[in-house]
Design an enzyme around this catalytic site. Structure first.
Site, PDB file in Angstrom:
ATOM      1  CB  SER A   1      11.731  -2.875   3.211  1.00  0.00           C
ATOM      2  OG  SER A   1      11.191  -1.705   2.645  1.00  0.00           O
TER       3      SER A   1
ATOM      4  CE  LYS B   1       7.588  -1.503   3.380  1.00  0.00           C
ATOM      5  NZ  LYS B   1       8.651  -0.526   3.427  1.00  0.00           N
TER       6      LYS B   1
END
Length: 191
Positions: A112, A149
């Site tokens: 991701s 993230k």
């Protein structure tokens, strides 16, 4: 009237809390509390986190790795003339780890964060002493799961943003258990 101790009828009824069973308070040193909680956290994952942390390492501070640093930079565009002059030796520990007591290495699993240059099996250098600001890449514990993230605050909302269009942002709301574990300062990526 006596003070302290157990009182009949006081507190939350047993088994009605977050875990649905009896719990026990445990004291942990602050410097390792988040790591232990993250390691103990298990069960099903409610949110698709994408890139996860596979393992956590404390950097070895006793060893020194001195490598030559050449005076001439390497051109990433047109080739440039080169000379074999060594400017100095650098210790990678001193160069990459600014706060040794609060710095950890983590290994990455998942894709991701590929557009940010973070790939599966990369090592991330994470500093827990850096104050988190909008736009930084962080290691976060989301509902008991470690993930990497980019943190994004937009108006009154907080998001954990992936860097890959195939993954969805994670909105942080009042039902989300979020702990920021540290700021990613460097990526060690094998070619």
């Amino acid at each position: 009237m006596p003070r302290g101790g157990k009182r009949i009828g006081a507190g939350r009824p047993q088994g009605t809390g977050k875990y649905g069973e009896a719990t026990k308070a445990v004291r942990l040193p602050i410097r390792i509390a988040d790591e232990i909680l993250a390691a103990l956290a298990g069960g099903s994952q409610e949110i698709e986190l994408g890139t996860m942390v596979q393992s956590i390492f404390k950097p070895e501070r006793k060893t020194k790795v001195s490598l030559p640093l050449y005076l001439n930079p390497v051109a990433a565009g047109l080739p440039a003339p080169t000379e074999d002059y060594v400017d100095d030796n650098i210790d990678l520990n001193r160069h990459l780890v600014k706060h040794p007591d609060t710095t950890y290495l983590v290994r990455v699993v998942g894709e991701s964060m590929i557009d940010a240059g973070i790939h599966p099996n990369d090592m991330l250098i994470v500093d827990r002493s850096i104050e988190v600001t909008n736009g930084q890449v962080v290691i976060a514990v989301v509902n008991g799961e470690l993930t990497v993230k980019r943190i994004r605050k937009d108006r009154d909302k907080l998001w954990l943003m992936p860097e890959n269009e195939a993954f969805k942002p994670i909105e942080i709301d009042e039902h989300t258990d979020l702990h920021i574990w540290g700021v990613v300062t460097n990526v060690i990526h094998a070619l």
